[in-house]
Scaffold this motif. Structure first.
Motif, PDB file in Angstrom:
ATOM      1  N   ILE A  43      -0.269  -4.187  -6.721  1.00  0.00           N
ATOM      2  CA  ILE A  43       1.132  -4.467  -6.416  1.00  0.00           C
ATOM      3  C   ILE A  43       1.190  -5.307  -5.149  1.00  0.00           C
ATOM      4  N   VAL A  44       1.888  -6.443  -5.239  1.00  0.00           N
ATOM      5  CA  VAL A  44       2.035  -7.342  -4.098  1.00  0.00           C
ATOM      6  C   VAL A  44       3.487  -7.764  -3.967  1.00  0.00           C
ATOM      7  N   GLU A  45       3.880  -8.119  -2.753  1.00  0.00           N
ATOM      8  CA  GLU A  45       5.201  -8.705  -2.534  1.00  0.00           C
ATOM      9  C   GLU A  45       5.070 -10.207  -2.721  1.00  0.00           C
ATOM     10  N   PHE A  73       0.843  -1.186   0.000  1.00  0.00           N
ATOM     11  CA  PHE A  73       0.000   0.000   0.000  1.00  0.00           C
ATOM     12  C   PHE A  73       0.882   1.241   0.000  1.00  0.00           C
ATOM     13  N   THR A  74       1.067   1.839  -1.157  1.00  0.00           N
ATOM     14  CA  THR A  74       1.786   3.095  -1.295  1.00  0.00           C
ATOM     15  C   THR A  74       0.936   4.023  -2.145  1.00  0.00           C
ATOM     16  N   GLU A  75       1.380   5.261  -2.290  1.00  0.00           N
ATOM     17  CA  GLU A  75       0.637   6.193  -3.126  1.00  0.00           C
ATOM     18  C   GLU A  75       0.610   5.726  -4.579  1.00  0.00           C
ATOM     19  N   LYS A  76       1.742   5.230  -5.056  1.00  0.00           N
ATOM     20  CA  LYS A  76       1.816   4.757  -6.434  1.00  0.00           C
ATOM     21  C   LYS A  76       0.918   3.535  -6.636  1.00  0.00           C
ATOM     22  N   ALA A  77       0.915   2.623  -5.678  1.00  0.00           N
ATOM     23  CA  ALA A  77       0.077   1.428  -5.788  1.00  0.00           C
ATOM     24  C   ALA A  77      -1.402   1.796  -5.804  1.00  0.00           C
ATOM     25  N   THR A  78      -1.789   2.742  -4.979  1.00  0.00           N
ATOM     26  CA  THR A  78      -3.177   3.191  -4.946  1.00  0.00           C
ATOM     27  C   THR A  78      -3.571   3.861  -6.258  1.00  0.00           C
ATOM     28  N   TYR A  79      -2.680   4.677  -6.799  1.00  0.00           N
ATOM     29  CA  TYR A  79      -2.943   5.344  -8.075  1.00  0.00           C
ATOM     30  C   TYR A  79      -3.105   4.322  -9.200  1.00  0.00           C
TER      31      TYR A  79
END
Length: 97
Positions: free
Chosen positions: A28-30, A13-19
């Motif tokens: 996006i997952v690990e 969960f980051t800003e880029k992933a949310t966008y």
């Protein structure tokens, strides 16, 4: 073939992933560092019951970190997967499946 829970580790969960989730239907997952794109696709479809169109992987090296004055270490290296869902498919980790 490994179990799906061994391949997919956690969502990121980051800003880029949310966008990317909101605009391009990408998640996006690990993932496990030894997993390939085919294993990731099968595990994701099995766990979340959605159709995956494409998988892109990224190897992220660990960063150097300092503890105190002389002690130097590294954070662990991880592998991330950017998963593109097919048109009409939707998945939200926070709200549930």
């Amino acid at each position: 073939m490994r179990a799906a829970h061994d391949v997919i580790r956690r969502p990121i969960f980051t800003e880029k992933a949310t966008y990317l989730k909101e605009t391009a239907n990408k998640l996006i997952v690990e993932v496990d560092r030894k997993a390939n794109k085919i294993e990731i696709k099968k595990a994701f479809e099995e766990l979340f019951k959605v159709k995956v169109e494409k998988v892109a992987t990224i190897n992220v090296r660990g960063k150097k970190k300092r503890w105190g004055r002389s002690s130097v270490g590294r954070t662990p290296a991880i592998k991330k997967a950017v998963i593109t869902l097919k048109k009409g498919e939707k998945l939200d980790f926070i709200e549930g499946v």
